[in-house]
Design an enzyme around this catalytic site. Sequence first.
Site, short mmCIF file in Angstrom:
data_model
loop_
_atom_site.label_atom_id
_atom_site.label_comp_id
_atom_site.label_asym_id
_atom_site.label_seq_id
_atom_site.Cartn_x
_atom_site.Cartn_y
_atom_site.Cartn_z
N ALA A 73 5.72 11.31 56.42
CA ALA A 73 5.94 10.97 54.76
C ALA A 73 6.78 12.15 54.53
O ALA A 73 7.13 12.96 54.98
CB ALA A 73 4.44 10.53 54.18
N GLN A 75 6.94 13.48 51.37
CA GLN A 75 6.34 14.96 50.93
C GLN A 75 5.78 15.47 52.89
O GLN A 75 5.18 16.70 52.49
CB GLN A 75 4.80 14.89 49.93
CG GLN A 75 6.08 14.25 49.01
CD GLN A 75 6.49 16.11 48.69
OE1 GLN A 75 7.02 16.49 48.43
NE2 GLN A 75 7.86 15.27 47.69
N SER A 76 5.96 14.64 54.23
CA SER A 76 5.44 15.84 54.47
C SER A 76 6.69 17.65 55.14
O SER A 76 6.82 18.12 54.85
CB SER A 76 6.59 15.01 56.04
OG SER A 76 5.93 16.68 57.45
N ASN A 77 5.13 18.72 55.62
CA ASN A 77 5.29 19.73 55.43
C ASN A 77 6.21 19.84 56.88
O ASN A 77 7.20 21.01 56.83
CB ASN A 77 3.76 20.08 55.47
CG ASN A 77 3.22 20.07 53.88
OD1 ASN A 77 4.02 20.42 53.16
ND2 ASN A 77 2.13 19.24 53.56
N CYS A 79 8.05 18.47 58.67
CA CYS A 79 9.84 18.25 58.65
C CYS A 79 9.61 18.79 57.87
O CYS A 79 10.70 19.33 58.25
CB CYS A 79 9.59 16.25 57.62
SG CYS A 79 8.54 14.89 58.87
#
Length: 326
Positions: A73, A75-77, A79
Amino acid sequence: MSIEKMPRVRLAHLPTPLDEAPRLTAALGGPRILIKRDDLTGLAFGGNKTRKLEFLMADALRQNADVVFTAGAPQSNHCRQTAAAARKLGLRCVLVFTAGQHNEPQGNLLLDQLLKAEVVYTENDDTDAVMEELAEEERRKGHRPYVIPVGGSNGIGTLGYAGLVLELAQQLFERGLSVSRVYFSSGSGGTQGGLVLGARLYHASYRLIGVSPGRKADGVKANVARTANEGAAVLGLPVRFAPHEIEVNDRFTGPAYGISTPESHEAIRLFAETEGILLDPVYTAKAAAAMIHDIRGGAVGREETVLFIHTGGTPALFAYHAELAQ
Ligand SMILES: Cc1ncc(COP(=O)(O)O)c(C=O)c1O
């Protein structure tokens, strides 16, 4: 093969601190609480994914990759940490995002931009297929892509949290402590998969309680058993895990992944006000809410010692400012 012999690149500041939380204990009238600070793994604001990436990026380098793909997503940590790891190792990084909440350039998405990750948005939920298609294009252009699944949760990534079990054993031994339960957020399964694998390998007897940020418990348990089994296969070990052996609490997920709850907001404020520790709104706040509930309700005895693994994610606080501001 033992975990120590697996190819690994150093990306995290390890061991992460093991903090006491006496004011949180006092506020809850509860047991001794320890917090394993994996929010302090150090790479571009840290978090749990950096432990997995030490093994995944070593595999990418071994395959001579020049571009890394992963998905999540906006807001993926995971990524964000993958983009930072790629930069540190001189590789390109392509992030495939499914449309989600909080798409403005804030929090993790802002950091992805600063890290110059190449971002592709898709409406196709099958991000593995999208990544494979994009990777094929890169191959046609003469590049060498390496694809990391959502959350870094495959057999190689899972080794990161098997390693934490040993690191924790050392820290507890040095202080003459033992813990009865461990609470943490569990989504794509690689964190808990690594923990259950590590606990089996190193004979840790505490309860490992994964708290789901969104999915139903059965879905998370299946992910955890799969990743633990894949991790065991990578190490060539004859151990197997079944979903019914995995403990997952899905009573604090609220309406959906990424949607805060009154309990998660309270957990953020309680940790901040008592210990000066910031949780994140998507993962750790819900995991902490489950632990707080168990302590208040008396499910955790006062004579126990409980460990909370802070898995990071704090940049997302800024993307959630509208909900959190008072
Ligand atoms: C802050 C944070 N905590 C916990 C998790 C869950 O870890 P896993 O996907 O390995 O279950 C994630 C996953 O993205 C995360 O970003």
